[in-house]
Scaffold this motif. Structure first.
Motif, PDB file in Angstrom:
ATOM      1  N   HIS A 192      -8.567 -35.640  28.674  1.00  0.00           N
ATOM      2  CA  HIS A 192      -7.705 -35.588  29.847  1.00  0.00           C
ATOM      3  C   HIS A 192      -7.952 -34.260  30.563  1.00  0.00           C
ATOM      4  O   HIS A 192      -7.584 -33.202  30.056  1.00  0.00           O
ATOM      5  CB  HIS A 192      -6.240 -35.698  29.425  1.00  0.00           C
ATOM      6  CG  HIS A 192      -5.954 -36.930  28.642  1.00  0.00           C
ATOM      7  ND1 HIS A 192      -6.250 -37.036  27.294  1.00  0.00           N
ATOM      8  CD2 HIS A 192      -5.437 -38.111  29.005  1.00  0.00           C
ATOM      9  CE1 HIS A 192      -5.910 -38.243  26.876  1.00  0.00           C
ATOM     10  NE2 HIS A 192      -5.409 -38.915  27.888  1.00  0.00           N
ATOM     11  N   GLU A 231      -9.051 -39.808  23.784  1.00  0.00           N
ATOM     12  CA  GLU A 231      -9.454 -39.675  25.186  1.00  0.00           C
ATOM     13  C   GLU A 231      -9.392 -38.222  25.618  1.00  0.00           C
ATOM     14  O   GLU A 231      -8.578 -37.454  25.131  1.00  0.00           O
ATOM     15  CB  GLU A 231      -8.540 -40.501  26.097  1.00  0.00           C
ATOM     16  CG  GLU A 231      -8.758 -41.984  25.987  1.00  0.00           C
ATOM     17  CD  GLU A 231      -8.009 -42.741  27.070  1.00  0.00           C
ATOM     18  OE1 GLU A 231      -7.672 -42.153  28.115  1.00  0.00           O
ATOM     19  OE2 GLU A 231      -7.751 -43.934  26.857  1.00  0.00           O
ATOM     20  N   ALA A 237      -6.227 -36.528  21.124  1.00  0.00           N
ATOM     21  CA  ALA A 237      -6.542 -36.371  22.539  1.00  0.00           C
ATOM     22  C   ALA A 237      -7.084 -34.967  22.766  1.00  0.00           C
ATOM     23  O   ALA A 237      -6.841 -34.061  21.973  1.00  0.00           O
ATOM     24  CB  ALA A 237      -5.286 -36.601  23.375  1.00  0.00           C
TER      25      ALA A 237
END
Length: 137
Positions: free
Chosen positions: A120, A118, A25
């Motif tokens: 964030h 992902e 991430a």
């Protein structure tokens, strides 16, 4: 054409590609001073990570917001991270502000779940007696 000897690969047959490892991430943030109507420069931010909802927090690194309120030096959380915590040290920023007084919220800690691969983006909107966060893009 003859077959390759046992244990020797035939150059015409490509090697199978290894399974791609999931990307870790990534996390970014910025701080906006909603009372002043501008970015909050000079706020120290610490990123911590953990694997699992009950795991211990491990500090990964720190950064400071720039003139745009952006925190450009945060490290990527390690692979296997499931939760990230951003801790904003807003007390010194508040003391430097136009009010020049002690912050009601001297620090803001925000914990959130992350997914591998992902990005964030979690901004902090700051005012003297309140704050809010959200997942941005």
């Amino acid at each position: 054409m003859s077959a390759a000897a046992p244990g020797v690969s035939d150059a015409s047959e490509p090697e199978p590609e290894p399974e791609p490892a999931s990307e870790p991430a990534s996390v970014s943030t910025h701080v906006l001073d909603t009372a002043a109507g501008r970015p909050a420069e000079g706020v120290d931010v610490e990123l911590s990570a953990r694997s699992g909802a009950e795991g211990p927090w491990t500090a990964c690194g720190t950064s400071v917001t720039d003139a745009d309120g952006r925190c450009r030096g945060l490290p990527a959380p390690p692979r296997g991270t499931t939760h990230v915590r951003l801790r904003f040290d807003v007390g010194p920023y508040a003391a430097r502000g136009t009010a020049g007084r002690e912050a009601f919220f001297p620090e803001v800690a925000v914990a959130f779940a992350v997914a591998p691969g992902e990005h964030h983006h979690v901004p902090l909107l700051l005012s003297p007696f309140g704050y809010s966060v959200y997942r941005g893009s």
